[in-house]
Design a protein around this motif. Structure first.
Motif, PDB file in Angstrom:
ATOM      1  N   PHE A  36       0.831  -1.198   0.000  1.00 41.95           N
ATOM      2  CA  PHE A  36       0.000   0.000   0.000  1.00 41.95           C
ATOM      3  C   PHE A  36       0.869   1.254   0.000  1.00 41.95           C
ATOM      4  N   LYS A  37       1.872   1.280   0.854  1.00 43.68           N
ATOM      5  CA  LYS A  37       2.732   2.461   0.950  1.00 43.68           C
ATOM      6  C   LYS A  37       3.405   2.741  -0.390  1.00 43.68           C
ATOM      7  N   LYS A  38       3.894   1.718  -1.055  1.00 43.26           N
ATOM      8  CA  LYS A  38       4.541   1.899  -2.363  1.00 43.26           C
ATOM      9  C   LYS A  38       3.543   2.406  -3.392  1.00 43.26           C
ATOM     10  N   ARG A  39       2.342   1.833  -3.410  1.00 44.27           N
ATOM     11  CA  ARG A  39       1.309   2.275  -4.356  1.00 44.27           C
ATOM     12  C   ARG A  39       0.922   3.729  -4.119  1.00 44.27           C
ATOM     13  N   PHE A  40       0.745   4.073  -2.842  1.00 41.34           N
ATOM     14  CA  PHE A  40       0.341   5.435  -2.516  1.00 41.34           C
ATOM     15  C   PHE A  40       1.443   6.426  -2.887  1.00 41.34           C
ATOM     16  N   GLU A  41       2.682   6.092  -2.567  1.00 45.48           N
ATOM     17  CA  GLU A  41       3.797   6.981  -2.913  1.00 45.48           C
ATOM     18  C   GLU A  41       3.911   7.170  -4.425  1.00 45.48           C
ATOM     19  N   ALA A  42       3.679   6.096  -5.187  1.00 39.03           N
ATOM     20  CA  ALA A  42       3.731   6.189  -6.654  1.00 39.03           C
ATOM     21  C   ALA A  42       2.598   7.083  -7.171  1.00 39.03           C
ATOM     22  N   ALA A  43       1.409   6.919  -6.614  1.00 36.34           N
ATOM     23  CA  ALA A  43       0.266   7.744  -7.016  1.00 36.34           C
ATOM     24  C   ALA A  43       0.518   9.213  -6.679  1.00 36.34           C
ATOM     25  N   LEU A  44       1.046   9.459  -5.500  1.00 32.91           N
ATOM     26  CA  LEU A  44       1.315  10.821  -5.072  1.00 32.91           C
ATOM     27  C   LEU A  44       2.390  11.472  -5.947  1.00 32.91           C
ATOM     28  N   LYS A  45       3.405  10.715  -6.337  1.00 27.89           N
ATOM     29  CA  LYS A  45       4.446  11.251  -7.223  1.00 27.89           C
ATOM     30  C   LYS A  45       3.844  11.633  -8.579  1.00 27.89           C
ATOM     31  N   LYS A  46       3.000  10.753  -9.132  1.00 24.39           N
ATOM     32  CA  LYS A  46       2.343  11.086 -10.400  1.00 24.39           C
ATOM     33  C   LYS A  46       1.517  12.363 -10.244  1.00 24.39           C
ATOM     34  N   HIS A  47       0.817  12.458  -9.134  1.00 21.44           N
ATOM     35  CA  HIS A  47      -0.022  13.623  -8.858  1.00 21.44           C
ATOM     36  C   HIS A  47       0.849  14.887  -8.814  1.00 21.44           C
ATOM     37  N   MET A  48       1.916  14.838  -8.053  1.00 19.13           N
ATOM     38  CA  MET A  48       2.785  16.011  -7.900  1.00 19.13           C
ATOM     39  C   MET A  48       3.508  16.357  -9.207  1.00 19.13           C
ATOM     40  N   ASP A  49       3.738  15.367 -10.038  1.00 20.87           N
ATOM     41  CA  ASP A  49       4.381  15.598 -11.335  1.00 20.87           C
ATOM     42  C   ASP A  49       3.397  16.065 -12.403  1.00 20.87           C
ATOM     43  N   GLY A  50       2.114  16.176 -12.034  1.00 18.36           N
ATOM     44  CA  GLY A  50       1.112  16.669 -12.971  1.00 18.36           C
ATOM     45  C   GLY A  50       0.468  15.612 -13.842  1.00 18.36           C
ATOM     46  N   HIS A  51       0.738  14.349 -13.574  1.00 18.88           N
ATOM     47  CA  HIS A  51       0.119  13.250 -14.321  1.00 18.88           C
ATOM     48  C   HIS A  51      -1.174  12.858 -13.599  1.00 18.88           C
ATOM     49  N   LEU A  52      -2.140  13.772 -13.679  1.00 17.35           N
ATOM     50  CA  LEU A  52      -3.333  13.667 -12.841  1.00 17.35           C
ATOM     51  C   LEU A  52      -4.217  12.478 -13.189  1.00 17.35           C
ATOM     52  N   ARG A  53      -4.403  12.208 -14.459  1.00 16.81           N
ATOM     53  CA  ARG A  53      -5.269  11.084 -14.829  1.00 16.81           C
ATOM     54  C   ARG A  53      -4.667   9.752 -14.376  1.00 16.81           C
ATOM     55  N   ASP A  54      -3.351   9.616 -14.476  1.00 12.70           N
ATOM     56  CA  ASP A  54      -2.695   8.401 -13.981  1.00 12.70           C
ATOM     57  C   ASP A  54      -2.812   8.302 -12.463  1.00 12.70           C
ATOM     58  N   ALA A  55      -2.636   9.431 -11.788  1.00  9.61           N
ATOM     59  CA  ALA A  55      -2.762   9.445 -10.327  1.00  9.61           C
ATOM     60  C   ALA A  55      -4.188   9.069  -9.915  1.00  9.61           C
ATOM     61  N   ILE A  56      -5.176   9.582 -10.633  1.00  7.53           N
ATOM     62  CA  ILE A  56      -6.576   9.248 -10.333  1.00  7.53           C
ATOM     63  C   ILE A  56      -6.793   7.745 -10.427  1.00  7.53           C
ATOM     64  N   LEU A  57      -6.281   7.133 -11.469  1.00  6.81           N
ATOM     65  CA  LEU A  57      -6.418   5.672 -11.616  1.00  6.81           C
ATOM     66  C   LEU A  57      -5.744   4.944 -10.461  1.00  6.81           C
ATOM     67  N   ASP A  58      -4.572   5.415 -10.060  1.00  2.00           N
ATOM     68  CA  ASP A  58      -3.863   4.773  -8.948  1.00  2.00           C
ATOM     69  C   ASP A  58      -4.628   4.935  -7.638  1.00  2.00           C
ATOM     70  N   TYR A  59      -5.141   6.122  -7.373  1.00  2.00           N
ATOM     71  CA  TYR A  59      -5.914   6.320  -6.142  1.00  2.00           C
ATOM     72  C   TYR A  59      -7.147   5.425  -6.138  1.00  2.00           C
ATOM     73  N   LYS A  60      -7.802   5.299  -7.274  1.00  2.00           N
ATOM     74  CA  LYS A  60      -8.981   4.424  -7.354  1.00  2.00           C
ATOM     75  C   LYS A  60      -8.607   2.969  -7.105  1.00  2.00           C
ATOM     76  N   THR A  61      -7.444   2.559  -7.595  1.00  2.00           N
ATOM     77  CA  THR A  61      -6.979   1.189  -7.354  1.00  2.00           C
ATOM     78  C   THR A  61      -6.753   0.962  -5.859  1.00  2.00           C
ATOM     79  N   ILE A  62      -6.139   1.921  -5.210  1.00  2.00           N
ATOM     80  CA  ILE A  62      -5.923   1.827  -3.758  1.00  2.00           C
ATOM     81  C   ILE A  62      -7.263   1.741  -3.039  1.00  2.00           C
ATOM     82  N   LEU A  63      -8.198   2.594  -3.431  1.00  3.30           N
ATOM     83  CA  LEU A  63      -9.498   2.640  -2.763  1.00  3.30           C
ATOM     84  C   LEU A  63     -10.345   1.406  -3.033  1.00  3.30           C
ATOM     85  N   ALA A  64     -10.049   0.683  -4.103  1.00  4.62           N
ATOM     86  CA  ALA A  64     -10.773  -0.560  -4.376  1.00  4.62           C
ATOM     87  C   ALA A  64     -10.511  -1.593  -3.283  1.00  4.62           C
TER      88      ALA A  64
END
Length: 127
Positions: free
Chosen positions: A16-44
């Motif tokens: 979980f920590k690795k997934r969240f950190e990867a999603a947050l990095k995408k988010h901070m790098d401006g890859h918002l649609r990819d981050a959204i998919l990652d957050y949804k995967t975590i929330l699943a």
């Protein structure tokens, strides 16, 4: 000695920590649609995860999907109500959507936890 179940649980936390950190990095790098998919995967698998819900909401806010932002930030606050930043961002979303009474409430709630929250004070002024 730890049991197999304890080891599995520990591995899930690391994953979980690795997934969240990867999603947050995408988010901070401006890859918002990819981050959204990652957050949804975590929330699943962790539907009440306040951090993933909050950041999903902020990603939606950044791409202009205000109603989705409201939904996910509210879900985050429901999971963890003591989040002044989430509350002030919720107030901001409500202001953007013309829901001024809700903006005032969310912003006032943020100020309960952080009386110096500039965003919450600005939201109150704009509502």
């Amino acid at each position: 000695m730890r049991s197999i179940e304890e080891l599995r649980f520990e591995m899930q936390l690391i994953d979980f920590k690795k997934r969240f950190e990867a999603a947050l990095k995408k988010h901070m790098d401006g890859h918002l649609r990819d981050a959204i998919l990652d957050y949804k995967t975590i929330l699943a698998s962790q539907e009440n995860n306040a951090d993933a819900s909050y950041y999903l909401g902020t990603a939606y806010l950044q791409i202009g999907k205000i109603e989705d932002a409201i939904l996910w930030i509210q879900k985050s606050i429901k999971s963890n109500p003591n989040q002044p930043i989430a509350l002030s961002n919720l107030g901001y979303c409500f202001n953007l959507s013309g829901k001024y009474k809700e903006a005032i409430k969310a912003s006032a709630d943020a100020l309960i936890f952080d009386k110096e929250n500039d965003v919450a004070w600005t939201n109150l002024g704009n509502a």
